[in-house]
Enzyme design. Structure first.
Site, mmCIF file in Angstrom:
data_model
loop_
_atom_site.group_PDB
_atom_site.id
_atom_site.type_symbol
_atom_site.label_atom_id
_atom_site.label_comp_id
_atom_site.label_asym_id
_atom_site.label_seq_id
_atom_site.Cartn_x
_atom_site.Cartn_y
_atom_site.Cartn_z
ATOM 1 N N ALA A 1 0.957 -1.241 -0.204
ATOM 2 C CA ALA A 1 0.011 0.057 -0.130
ATOM 3 C C ALA A 1 0.828 1.191 0.112
ATOM 4 C CB ALA A 1 -1.015 0.025 1.162
ATOM 5 N N HIS B 1 12.003 -4.640 -18.866
ATOM 6 C CA HIS B 1 11.608 -3.300 -18.331
ATOM 7 C C HIS B 1 12.978 -2.794 -17.674
ATOM 8 C CE1 HIS B 1 9.609 0.242 -16.560
ATOM 9 N NE2 HIS B 1 9.447 -0.338 -15.323
HETATM 10 N N1 APR Z 1 4.277 -7.586 2.305
HETATM 11 C C1 APR Z 1 3.484 -6.821 1.986
HETATM 12 N N2 APR Z 1 3.756 -5.231 1.653
HETATM 13 C C2 APR Z 1 5.194 -5.185 1.774
HETATM 14 C C3 APR Z 1 6.085 -6.348 2.084
HETATM 15 C C4 APR Z 1 5.576 -7.461 2.321
HETATM 16 N N3 APR Z 1 6.448 -8.448 2.435
HETATM 17 N N4 APR Z 1 7.527 -5.722 2.330
HETATM 18 C C5 APR Z 1 7.230 -4.284 1.895
HETATM 19 N N5 APR Z 1 5.830 -4.000 1.795
HETATM 20 C C6 APR Z 1 5.211 -2.793 1.398
HETATM 21 C C7 APR Z 1 5.828 -1.583 2.008
HETATM 22 O O1 APR Z 1 5.441 -1.431 3.527
HETATM 23 C C8 APR Z 1 5.494 -0.460 1.466
HETATM 24 O O2 APR Z 1 4.284 0.213 2.034
HETATM 25 O O3 APR Z 1 5.232 -2.341 0.003
HETATM 26 C C9 APR Z 1 5.059 -0.859 0.032
HETATM 27 C C10 APR Z 1 6.033 -0.344 -1.398
HETATM 28 O O4 APR Z 1 5.677 0.940 -1.171
HETATM 29 P P1 APR Z 1 6.753 2.015 -1.728
HETATM 30 O O5 APR Z 1 8.003 1.828 -0.765
HETATM 31 O O6 APR Z 1 6.046 3.523 -1.726
HETATM 32 O O7 APR Z 1 7.143 1.632 -3.020
HETATM 33 P P2 APR Z 1 6.449 1.824 -4.497
HETATM 34 O O8 APR Z 1 6.773 3.160 -5.252
HETATM 35 O O9 APR Z 1 4.993 1.647 -4.145
HETATM 36 O O10 APR Z 1 7.009 0.960 -5.420
HETATM 37 C C11 APR Z 1 6.748 -0.476 -5.105
HETATM 38 O O11 APR Z 1 6.815 -0.933 -7.588
HETATM 39 O O12 APR Z 1 7.416 0.236 -9.483
HETATM 40 C C12 APR Z 1 7.742 -0.675 -8.475
HETATM 41 O O13 APR Z 1 10.257 -0.340 -8.454
HETATM 42 C C13 APR Z 1 8.975 -0.202 -7.519
HETATM 43 O O14 APR Z 1 9.408 -2.272 -6.679
HETATM 44 C C14 APR Z 1 9.057 -1.202 -6.464
HETATM 45 C C15 APR Z 1 7.495 -1.227 -6.224
#
Ligand code: APR
Length: 310
Positions: free
Chosen positions: A9, A174
């Site tokens: 999220a 990508h």
């Molecule tokens: N289970 C569920 N959620 C998780 C887990 C897990 N094991 N590990 C991390 N998260 C959640 C984090 O708590 C965080 O809220 O994944 C979310 C990632 O959000 P952001 O850090 O804002 O990253 P975001 O910009 O959304 O990118 C996510 O998508 O585009 C790709 O390269 C990018 O790999 C990255 C992913």
């Protein structure tokens, strides 16, 4: 109402939830390892629904049981890039996260259509395929739709035309080896190779390849999310509404383009059943060579991923 689960999220996940709410694509389950983030964003979004005139229900949780019977699951869990990092630098960290997430998806929503977004994208789709063993119609990765949108936007800016009138395609992984296809990219039926000089075109291709890092370098603490979320929503909408749009996505090839057991970006028709058709473009020798390079690049990471699975 369809049921859409979004794992992670963060920036991308929350933006997907927002767009899905506006478009009323389905009820939404937001899952995050940090429960408060999922619950807080879900509640905030639910409170926006009277203003958005949306009748969608949004729920935040860290409990995977809640994703039961999802029609679509979108995996955005993982860490994004920082300046100076290649997507591949995220491999070890995000592979562990995606492994855990996809095991839960396979357990609680075994009939869903699974869309991977976490980077490095092509490698994560391979990992997810191995863990879930989902049929290839129901497992795909979002990258090509985003890379194509970036390509279209840069072309429209250069030609001072409407981006909607740019019909473009980007193949491959990508990453740095992605293959924008100028020959198959047209504006008002004319190939862009006729519409702009070679040096402008190669500049745009280079900027498209570096589209993600350009934004990381501005943001410093995260990566792009508006355009990625919009690309995900285009895919989800095509599936849920059975629109049968053709969008480039990372899918498993079984003989198409001459490859087997490799998951890489190609144009596909997306409908109710997921990946309904892979479109094979008549590539010339040069384009085939570029596709071969991107395939080799993605496959070179398979042994590392296989090791993680042992
Ligand atoms: N289970 C569920 N959620 C998780 C887990 C897990 N094991 N590990 C991390 N998260 C959640 C984090 O708590 C965080 O809220 O994944 C979310 C990632 O959000 P952001 O850090 O804002 O990253 P975001 O910009 O959304 O990118 C996510 O998508 O585009 C790709 O390269 C990018 O790999 C990255 C992913």
């Amino acid at each position: 109402m369809k049921k859409i689960s979004i794992i992670g999220a963060g920036n991308v996940g929350a933006q997907v939830a927002f767009l899905a709410t506006i478009k009323e694509l389905g009820n939404i389950i937001l899952v995050d390892v940090t429960e408060g983030i999922a619950k807080g964003k879900a509640l905030d979004l639910q409170q926006a629904t009277p203003l958005l005139q949306s009748s969608v229900k949004i729920q935040g949780t860290s409990d995977y049981q809640e994703i039961k019977d999802s029609d679509i699951v979108i995996v955005t869990a993982g860490v994004p890039r920082k300046p100076g990092m290649a997507r591949e630098d995220l491999l070890a960290t995000n592979a562990k996260i995606v492994k855990e997430v996809v095991s839960n998806v396979a357990k609680y929503a075994p009939q869903c259509i699974l869309i991977l977004v976490t980077n490095p994208l092509d490698e994560m789709v391979y990992l997810a395929k191995k863990i879930s063993n989902f049929p290839k119609e129901r497992i795909l990765g979002m990258a090509g739709a985003l890379d194509t949108a970036r390509f279209q936007m840069f072309i429209a800016e250069e030609l001072k035309c409407n981006p909607h009138d740019v019909l473009a395609t980007v193949l491959g992984s990508h990453g740095d080896t992605m293959v924008p296809l100028p020959r198959f990219t047209t504006v008002n039926k004319k190939s862009i190779t006729e519409l702009m000089p070679e040096n402008k075109l190669s500049g745009i291709i280079e900027r498209t390849r570096n589209g993600g890092i350009e934004i990381v370098n501005y943001l410093k603490t995260g990566s792009a999310f508006f355009a990625p979320a919009s690309a995900i929503i285009a895919m989800v909408e095509s599936i849920i509404k059975d629109q049968k749009r053709t969008l480039p996505c990372c899918v498993e090839l079984s003989g198409e383009y001459g490859y087997n057991h490799v998951l890489v970006g190609v144009p596909v028709v997306l409908g109710r059943k997921g990946v309904e058709k892979i479109i094979e473009l008549p590539l010339n020798q040069e384009e085939k060579k570029l596709l071969a390079k991107t395939v080799e690049h993605v496959k070179s990471h398979y042994p590392d991923i296989d090791k993680l699975l042992r």
